[in-house]
Design an enzyme around this catalytic site. Sequence first.
Site, short mmCIF file in Angstrom:
data_model
loop_
_atom_site.label_atom_id
_atom_site.label_comp_id
_atom_site.label_asym_id
_atom_site.label_seq_id
_atom_site.Cartn_x
_atom_site.Cartn_y
_atom_site.Cartn_z
N ARG A 51 54.23 -17.99 -58.25
CA ARG A 51 52.47 -18.83 -58.33
C ARG A 51 51.82 -18.43 -59.40
NH1 ARG A 51 52.18 -22.27 -54.12
NH2 ARG A 51 53.83 -21.75 -53.22
N THR A 52 51.21 -17.00 -59.15
CA THR A 52 50.50 -16.89 -59.41
C THR A 52 50.76 -16.11 -60.96
OG1 THR A 52 49.98 -14.92 -57.61
CG2 THR A 52 49.06 -14.02 -59.80
N LYS A 80 64.78 1.47 -64.48
CA LYS A 80 65.28 3.39 -65.40
C LYS A 80 64.59 4.05 -64.98
CE LYS A 80 67.13 0.20 -68.71
NZ LYS A 80 67.16 -0.84 -70.34
N ARG A 101 50.70 -7.42 -62.08
CA ARG A 101 50.83 -7.67 -60.84
C ARG A 101 52.14 -6.33 -60.23
NH1 ARG A 101 49.89 -11.57 -56.79
NH2 ARG A 101 51.58 -10.97 -54.59
N HIS A 129 43.50 -8.86 -54.68
CA HIS A 129 43.81 -9.59 -55.98
C HIS A 129 42.90 -9.86 -55.82
CE1 HIS A 129 46.56 -12.36 -56.86
NE2 HIS A 129 47.26 -13.01 -56.51
#
Lengths: 314, 151
Positions: A51-52, A80, A101, A129
Site C-alpha cells: 500500500r505505502t 546476504k 521502509r 511513519h
Amino acid sequence: MENRSVVSIADYSKEKIQYLLDMATEFEARPNRRLLEGKVVATLFFEPSTRTRLSFETAANRLGARVIGFSDPKATSSSKGETLKDTIKMVSNYADVIVMRHYLEGAAQYASEVTNVPIINAGDGANLHPSQTMLDLYSIYKTQGTLYNLNIYMVGDLKYGRTVHSLLMSMRKYNPTFHFIAPKELEMPEEYKIYCKQNNINYIEQQDFTEDTIADADIIYMTRVQRERFSDLMEYERVKDAYILKADMLGKCRDNMKILHPLPRVNEIEYDVDESKHAYYFEQAQNGLYAREALICDVLGITLDDIKNDKNIK
Amino acid sequence: MEHNKEQMMVAALENGSVIDHIPTDKLWTIAQLLNLDKCPEEVVIANNLESKVMTRKGLIKISGKFFSEEEISKLAVVCPNIRLTVIRNYEVTEKRQINLSDTIINIVKCANPVCITNNEPMKTYFNVKDLTTLKCRYCGKEQSLDSIKLK
Ligand SMILES: [Zn+2]
C-alpha cells in the site's frame, strides 16, 4: 548541502505543516506534473508494504520521476548480510531521493546520517511513519477546514497503533480534545498520556463506544483490534465486537464528522458505513498520494511557489 | 585513622590515577569496565572503606594510568559523582568530580532489541534527560540510567 530528509514530522512547526498542506492542495488540484523530470526516486522496502509503496511510486510517477528500488528485501544483498549503511551508500550513487521502509526502529534516522541524498521515512518498525501522519493531517484539514480545536476520537487499539500516536503528537499545537476509546488491554500507553499532560492536551478515556459517546466527534479515527495483540484471549472474545463502527451508530453525530482509518480494515468498520457521508477512509488513502507528492518535492528543494508557478502541467 | 590510611594509599603513587567515592556495589563493574584484570601496571582495589560522605565506598588506584575523556565519560555513565585524582611525581595535579554529559556516545547499549543500533555496526547515541533517563537518538526509546548495559 543541508540534509532535507523527512525522518519525523513531530517537530515540524505549524508554518511548515501548513506549507506542506498547501502543497498537497496544489497537487490535489493538479496531480500530474513534470516537476521531477530527469530525477530518480528509489523506493527501498526492507519490509514489504504494498500500500505505502504503491502510493509513493504513484506520487513519483505523477511528478515525472523514474522509480528504482525493491519491494522485497529477499531480492537484495541485505539478506546476504550487507549493512544498511552499505545499501544506502550504493543506492545514493543512483537516486536523487530515497524512500525507505524498514523493520528496525531508527533505521531512517541512521540512513539520513550516512548519505547526502534525502531520505523519506516510509515507516521504521513500530517507531514513525511521517507520510501517514501527513496524509491524516491533510484529511482532517481538508474535511474540517482547520486543524484547530477539534474533537478527535481514537478508537480500538491505542496501545500498539503507531498512527494514532504520531497523530496525537503532531496535533499538539492545535488545541485538540482527544477521546481515547479502547479496551483496557489496549488503552493509550502511559507515556502518551504524560505527553498530553505536559503539552496541555485535553483527553478523556472511555471504554464505551456507542451512538451517544461519539455524538460530539469531529473526527473518528478507527484502528484494527487484532487478536494477536491480546495476552488474554478470553478478553479478546469479550471486546472484539465492542469496537466495531456500525451505520446505526451515526444517527446523532455531527454533520461535519468524518471517519478515518489507516487501512486495511478487517471488520472494525461495517460495510454499511461505506455508504455514509461520514465515511472518509478511501478518500483519506487517496490523499496519501498528494501528501507524498508534497513530501517528495519538499525534500528535493522544490518550493510551493515553484508548484504554483508550474507552467508545465500535463 | 581512616584519613591516614587513605592518604597512605594515595601517597604511595608516583604517577597515575585514583578513582574515589565509588559506591560499593559498583566497584567490580568499574574494575571490569577498565579491564583491570588485564592491566600490567600496579593496581590497588579497595572496597567497603569508611567514608565521610557516604557510608562505605570503594577506591581504585592505578599506577601509570591517565584517563582519556572518553574513558571518563564511560565511568560517569556507570556511576555518576565519583571523584578522579591524577597524580604526577607524587603530587596531586588534578582532582575533579566526574559528571554525566548531556550526550552519551557509543558507551551504552540500547535496551530495545529492534533498535537499528543493535542490528548494525554503528555507534549508539543517547541524550540524557533529568540525569536519570537516557533517550535513544534512533528508536526514541527511553531507559533508566541505573539499568543500563554497556556496549
Ligand atoms: Zn534505540
